[in-house]
Motif scaffolding. Structure first.
Motif, mmCIF file in Angstrom:
data_model
loop_
_atom_site.group_PDB
_atom_site.id
_atom_site.type_symbol
_atom_site.label_atom_id
_atom_site.label_comp_id
_atom_site.label_asym_id
_atom_site.label_seq_id
_atom_site.Cartn_x
_atom_site.Cartn_y
_atom_site.Cartn_z
ATOM 1 N N ASP A 194 0.857 -1.181 0.000
ATOM 2 C CA ASP A 194 0.000 0.000 0.000
ATOM 3 C C ASP A 194 0.899 1.239 0.000
ATOM 4 O O ASP A 194 1.407 1.649 1.043
ATOM 5 C CB ASP A 194 -0.895 -0.027 1.255
ATOM 6 C CG ASP A 194 -1.609 1.298 1.445
ATOM 7 O OD1 ASP A 194 -1.920 1.958 0.428
ATOM 8 O OD2 ASP A 194 -1.834 1.679 2.610
ATOM 9 N N LYS B 41 -5.589 -4.057 -11.588
ATOM 10 C CA LYS B 41 -5.356 -3.357 -10.319
ATOM 11 C C LYS B 41 -5.425 -4.318 -9.128
ATOM 12 O O LYS B 41 -6.350 -5.145 -9.044
ATOM 13 C CB LYS B 41 -6.427 -2.268 -10.165
ATOM 14 C CG LYS B 41 -6.104 -1.251 -9.106
ATOM 15 C CD LYS B 41 -7.168 -0.173 -8.966
ATOM 16 C CE LYS B 41 -6.929 0.618 -7.694
ATOM 17 N NZ LYS B 41 -7.868 1.736 -7.553
ATOM 18 N N GLY B 42 -4.467 -4.235 -8.235
ATOM 19 C CA GLY B 42 -4.495 -5.073 -7.041
ATOM 20 C C GLY B 42 -3.877 -6.444 -7.229
ATOM 21 O O GLY B 42 -3.662 -7.176 -6.267
#
Lengths: 355, 355
Positions: free
Chosen positions: A177, A209-210
């Motif tokens: 993050d 994404k992610g």
């Protein structure tokens, strides 16, 4: 010490007193720095490619050779002197030897340098930024092995315009993050632009994404810059204490090391940066390191509020924060017994001479 | 010591015991090596350009990467193992760190190296062999300053195919009597060819036979190779004892240093080579050094007559004599306390593993 703030264990510091130190500055460029508004490290987006070479020439010769003008971060009314001046003052006052290494830069300094990479990185929006990341890493390892034999403490700085964007790229790809947490070279940190560019690069390489990339060097290939595998290689090849002299860019290096070797012992490593990065309200270095491992972060304060040189005050409002290993150079000079008032006086002298 | 013959003052040696040593190998190529019959450092004239890269990869990895075959000097029936094997054995047995520097080579090793020059030299018959000699020299000086801060004793080897011809070129241009005196990589030393090539280069640059060039770096520009100004620069930038690890090529380096600074103090410098160069009947290193200055020459004997490896016996008949700083590596390892029988055993082991 008043001028040194330590986040994490200070054991690392105690072991370094009275040791021989070598300062290695790894430089690279990425076409990502040509994206308007992404970095302040250069008068125009195109000139950012000259910044590492000009900065290193300034450290060595006191003047850049590849550019007619001195690199200054141009934000606001007063031009801020490049952090290369801080590095130069520290290395001179503490007589610390400097070696430089090209991880892949479009413009080369007119200096002897160690060649680790072949070419500058592409714009990370291509999703194919550093195709030779693995070769760079392997050469870095060999360099780390060699340097471990000739010094006791390695301080590794970097000069990579747009390097916080590529750091965000690698951190994001590896599942950390880091959005809104990486630092930047301007008072207004263009987090949205950085994030957008990173996601575009990941998408171009086929990642959504992610999605976490398990192979750390693959993350560099896609959305990193050449400095990251070079420094990761030097660290992993070393058998001596290493200070990573930089801001949030160095967290990407740690993330790659951790990705390559999940059992890597970070107790022999620290990140040393400036107080301008550590206390930056637009970023959060410790938030990132804590996700990776137990990594000590040292923040050095050159107390520019005491300075008579107006340009240095720009550091206080975040116009410029770190670069060319300035924070680590302050740390290394302090370990060698240099006094911060003397260092600052030397920085001021250099500013008057150079600018 | 039995294995060390010292021509000149041995004071230099006494000061070096128990000092930290760094081995720097400077490599370069010149199109002069493509002249058939001028050098034995490569299976064909064209392959001589690969020899420095292949040799240095062998020292580092134990195997060349840029060539499918191991570099061996091909003369007579038995291929002679490259002197790189001697260097590798010495550096390993005495744990001496190695750095390499590119003064200007057509083929680069797959290794981190310090970049001092841009491109390989032209054939010296053009009379315009190393146009960037001055830039190379200046970068060498900076490197010498840096390395002086990180070690106590610098040993500088070289790898430059046809380097005795370019050495003859520089020595001749500077007015030294070196014809028939430079060494060579084959049992029959092609002195006439070397001399002819040198005179052709001088003529092409507008100099007639016997005309002395007052500007030492101009001599390199015309008929030298990039290694010469690089090593001269490192020596003149250094403030520590320097061992020039090579044969008659290193006399050209000394001649250039002397030309640049007639008052240069050579008491902190020595040339260390192998007994195969020092006792070579086809050349005379001391005849050259005596004309330049009071330069100590050290000759190391690895006693290959005691060896069971047939290829090493080729050194005894002059098929191969020196290269990649082999003589200086033997000297440096001996200073570190390594025993010659152990060194030879290590060389033999490497020969069996590699060839």
């Amino acid at each position: 010490m008043n001028n040194m703030k330590c986040y994490g264990s200070s054991k690392f510091i105690d072991n370094l007193k009275n040791k021989n130190t070598l300062f290695l500055c790894v430089f690279a460029t990425t076409k990502t720095s040509n994206i308007p508004g992404i970095t302040g490290a250069g008068a125009t987006p195109e000139l950012t490619e000259y910044t590492p070479a000009a900065d290193l020439e300034l450290v060595m010769y006191g003047t850049p050779k590849c550019l007619p003008e001195i690199p200054q971060t141009i934000v606001g009314e007063e031009p801020a002197p490049t952090p290369a001046v801080i590095t130069k003052a520290c290395l001179e006052i503490a007589d610390i030897p400097l070696m430089i290494a090209d991880a892949g830069a479009g413009v080369k300094p007119d200096l002897p340098f160690i060649k680790l990479g072949e070419k500058p990185a592409e714009d990370i929006r291509t999703g194919n930024s550093v195709p030779d990341a693995r070769e760079i890493f392997e050469k870095g390892k060999i360099l780390g092995e060699t340097l471990s034999k000739i010094t006791d403490h390695l301080v590794i700085g970097e000069s990579t315009p747009a390097g916080t964007t590529t750091a965000l790229g690698v951190l994001t790809a590896l599942g950390y993050d880091a959005n809104m947490k990486v630092s930047g070279s301007m008072p207004e940190n263009p987090h949205d632009l950085k994030q957008e560019v990173v996601l575009e690069g990941l998408k171009a390489a086929g990642y959504s994404k992610g999605e976490v990339i398990e192979d750390a060097l693959r993350a560099v290939e896609i959305v990193g810059d050449p400095m990251i595998p070079a420094v990761a290689g030097v660290v992993m090849g070393s058998s001596i204490p290493v200070t990573l002299a930089g801001g949030t860019q160095m967290t990407a290096v740690c993330a790659v090391i951790r990705g390559i070797d999940p059992d890597f012992d970070f107790s022999n490593i620290c990140i040393a940066t400036t107080i301008f990065v550590a206390e930056d309200e637009t970023s959060d270095i410790n938030h990132i390191t804590h996700q990776i491992a137990d990594i000590t972060v040292i923040a050095m304060d050159p107390e520019f509020e005491k300075s008579s040189v107006a340009g240095l005050k720009c550091y206080l409002d975040g116009s410029v924060k770190e670069g060319v290993g300035a924070g680590g150079a302050l740390f290394a000079a302090t370990l060698k017994g240099a006094d911060m008032d003397d260092i600052r006086a030397m920085i001021e002298d250099l500013c008057k001479k150079i600018f």
